[in-house]
Design an enzyme around this catalytic site. Structure first.
Site, PDB file in Angstrom:
ATOM      1  CB  SER A  45      -1.210   0.207   1.713  1.00  0.00           C
ATOM      2  OG  SER A  45      -0.169  -0.127   2.399  1.00  0.00           O
ATOM      3  CE1 TYR A  69      10.243  -3.977  11.678  1.00  0.00           C
ATOM      4  CE2 TYR A  69      12.617  -3.283  12.131  1.00  0.00           C
ATOM      5  CZ  TYR A  69      11.854  -3.118  11.331  1.00  0.00           C
ATOM      6  OH  TYR A  69      11.843  -3.677  10.450  1.00  0.00           O
ATOM      7  CE  LYS A  94      11.302  -6.592   9.504  1.00  0.00           C
ATOM      8  NZ  LYS A  94      10.774  -7.000   8.643  1.00  0.00           N
TER       9      LYS A  94
END
Length: 290
Positions: A13, A147, A151
């Site tokens: 998006s 985060y 990852k």
């Protein structure tokens, strides 16, 4: 007849996903872009991209997307780019259950789900599955524990997946990403009840959240061109990790060159945390933590 190759990009998006979907379409791929909202992807139709609504955290939504692509592309998928991502830049002690669950759902569980579900199409095409990794997986950026953990998980998943898929002729690519100009930055503030609530903490967290935007990030279109090249050039026994984005290569190897305590000191100074942490030490040396 030579068939048209097929690509699927998640999280399309805006930012990296949007630019990557456009790039693959310009290179002649029948490209599907997916995100939870259709409207932001509508302009991609100008380039021949097929936007599809898909919530990557929903097994039913992923299954519907798989069925559509399998039906419309004769069971082939040449590129699966697991790019959808969720940021989380807050002190670890202030992250709620809902926050860390959402981050892991999008950044870890979703790409694992998509890889599993789309593997028959990738095997038929002898294709490539790729992941948007991050330098946060290896660098202990303050307020990035959740985060960074997501990852790091996807880095290890990709590393182990590679030899598992090699017998099927499917290649695996992990893009260790540095600064890229996107709108993924977290905007949530530190709660008033935080143990870190001392003068200056709000500014420090905001500086951390805007780190990429304030440090000469690579334009998403430039990043997408490099990544598209990586997808097209990757081989079965070639590189797993490629470094893309501002400072990606330097940061990706920094922990190999520099002692951890030195890196921590540099990061604390960069984000204005040295004085803040001194305040916290002084505060809780005299006050119990409730």
């Amino acid at each position: 007849m030579t068939r048209q190759k097929v690509a699927l990009v998640t999280g399309a998006s805006s930012g990296i996903g949007y630019a990557a979907a456009k790039e693959f379409a310009l290179r002649g791929y029948k490209t599907y872009s997916c995100a939870r909202r259709l409207e932001p992807m509508e302009p991609l139709k100008e380039y021949g991209v097929i936007p599809v609504v898909c919530d990557v955290t929903s097994p039913e939504s992923v299954e519907n997307l798989k069925s559509q692509i399998a039906r419309e592309c004769d069971g082939y998928l040449d590129i699966l780019y697991n790019n959808a991502g969720q940021s989380c830049s807050l002190p670890a002690l202030d992250v709620t259950d809902d926050m860390f669950k959402q981050c892991f759902e999008v950044n870890v569980f979703a790409p694992i789900r998509l890889t599993r579900e789309f593997i028959p199409l990738l095997i038929k095409a002898k294709g490539v599955v790729g992941y948007t990794g991050s330098v946060s997986a290896v660098i202990p950026f303050p307020f990035s524990s959740i985060y960074g953990a997501t990852k790091a998980a996807i880095h290890q998943y990709a590393a182990t997946l590679r030899p598992e898929l090699e017998p099927f002729g499917v290649r695996v690519l992990n893009i260790v990403t540095g600064g890229v100009k996107t709108n993924i930055a977290d905007t949530r503030g530190v709660p008033e009840t935080s143990l870190y609530q001392v003068p200056g903490i709000k500014e420090a967290v905001k500086e951390r959240q805007q780190m990429a935007a304030r440090n000469n990030p690579m334009p998403a279109e430039v990043y997408a061109r490099k990544v598209a090249d990586d997808f097209e050039l990757v081989t079965l026994r070639g590189k797993l990790n490629v470094y893309r984005g501002h400072m990606a290569l330097f940061l990706g190897y920094l922990m190999y060159w520099c002692p951890r305590f030195v890196v921590e000191k540099i990061l604390n100074r960069k984000f204005g945390l040295t004085a803040i942490f001194n305040q916290i030490r002084a505060k809780y040396s005299k006050t119990n933590v409730d």
